[in-house]
Write an enzyme that holds these catalytic residues in place. Sequence first.
Site, PDB file in Angstrom:
ATOM      1  N   ASN A  86     101.899 -49.869  81.104  1.00  0.00           N
ATOM      2  CA  ASN A  86     101.831 -50.318  82.429  1.00  0.00           C
ATOM      3  C   ASN A  86     101.827 -49.199  83.482  1.00  0.00           C
ATOM      4  OD1 ASN A  86     101.673 -53.160  80.667  1.00  0.00           O
ATOM      5  ND2 ASN A  86     103.711 -52.874  80.518  1.00  0.00           N
ATOM      6  N   GLN A  93     105.537 -53.103  85.592  1.00  0.00           N
ATOM      7  CA  GLN A  93     105.874 -51.320  84.590  1.00  0.00           C
ATOM      8  C   GLN A  93     107.288 -51.942  85.528  1.00  0.00           C
ATOM      9  OE1 GLN A  93     104.628 -47.824  86.213  1.00  0.00           O
ATOM     10  NE2 GLN A  93     106.484 -46.624  85.494  1.00  0.00           N
ATOM     11  N   HIS A  99     106.190 -44.995  80.077  1.00  0.00           N
ATOM     12  CA  HIS A  99     106.281 -44.672  78.639  1.00  0.00           C
ATOM     13  C   HIS A  99     105.054 -45.018  77.531  1.00  0.00           C
ATOM     14  CE1 HIS A  99     107.609 -47.853  81.289  1.00  0.00           C
ATOM     15  NE2 HIS A  99     107.568 -48.753  80.143  1.00  0.00           N
ATOM     16  N   ILE A 100     104.507 -44.866  76.862  1.00  0.00           N
ATOM     17  CA  ILE A 100     103.508 -45.617  76.145  1.00  0.00           C
ATOM     18  C   ILE A 100     104.157 -46.901  75.552  1.00  0.00           C
ATOM     19  CG2 ILE A 100     101.692 -45.811  74.484  1.00  0.00           C
ATOM     20  CD1 ILE A 100     101.623 -42.411  75.424  1.00  0.00           C
ATOM     21  N   HIS A 101     103.734 -48.151  75.024  1.00  0.00           N
ATOM     22  CA  HIS A 101     103.634 -49.161  74.420  1.00  0.00           C
ATOM     23  C   HIS A 101     103.086 -48.838  73.064  1.00  0.00           C
ATOM     24  CE1 HIS A 101     106.167 -51.764  77.122  1.00  0.00           C
ATOM     25  NE2 HIS A 101     105.818 -50.659  78.175  1.00  0.00           N
TER      26      HIS A 101
END
Length: 113
Positions: A86, A93, A99-101
């Site tokens: 996001n 966000q 960050h990578i989900h």
Amino acid sequence: MSTIFTQIINREIPADIVYEDEMCLAFRDINPQAPVHVLLIPKKQIVSMATVEMEDQVILGHLMVKASEIASSLGLGESGYRLVVNTNADAGQSVFHLHIHILGGRKLTWPPG
Ligand code: 5GP
């Protein structure tokens, strides 16, 4: 400006860590949106995809390779998973540390909301 994720990196607040190396940290999301929901972050404080620079390319490549390895280690390699990053307001966000989900463990719908 540092975020709550810096505190997790520095072990100032607890997290359920599933992977760590010199460049990145992965831990379970506190508010999971799927049976498996892990956040993979660089230890470098990159704000978002909107601010990445060429000098970040090694970190970003590392994150993608590790996302694949972590997803497989959590049993998602065969069944499948989704990686989400996001970025800024329209994507919702909420933590301004890239960050990578990693989401999986159930059938994920498309298009995303
Ligand atoms: P974003 O909305 O920025 O893409 O995602 C931020 C994510 O961080 C959310 O899914 C949220 O649940 C998660 N999160 C926020 N604070 C914490 C925390 O203190 N610990 C953990 N493990 N996850 C958090």
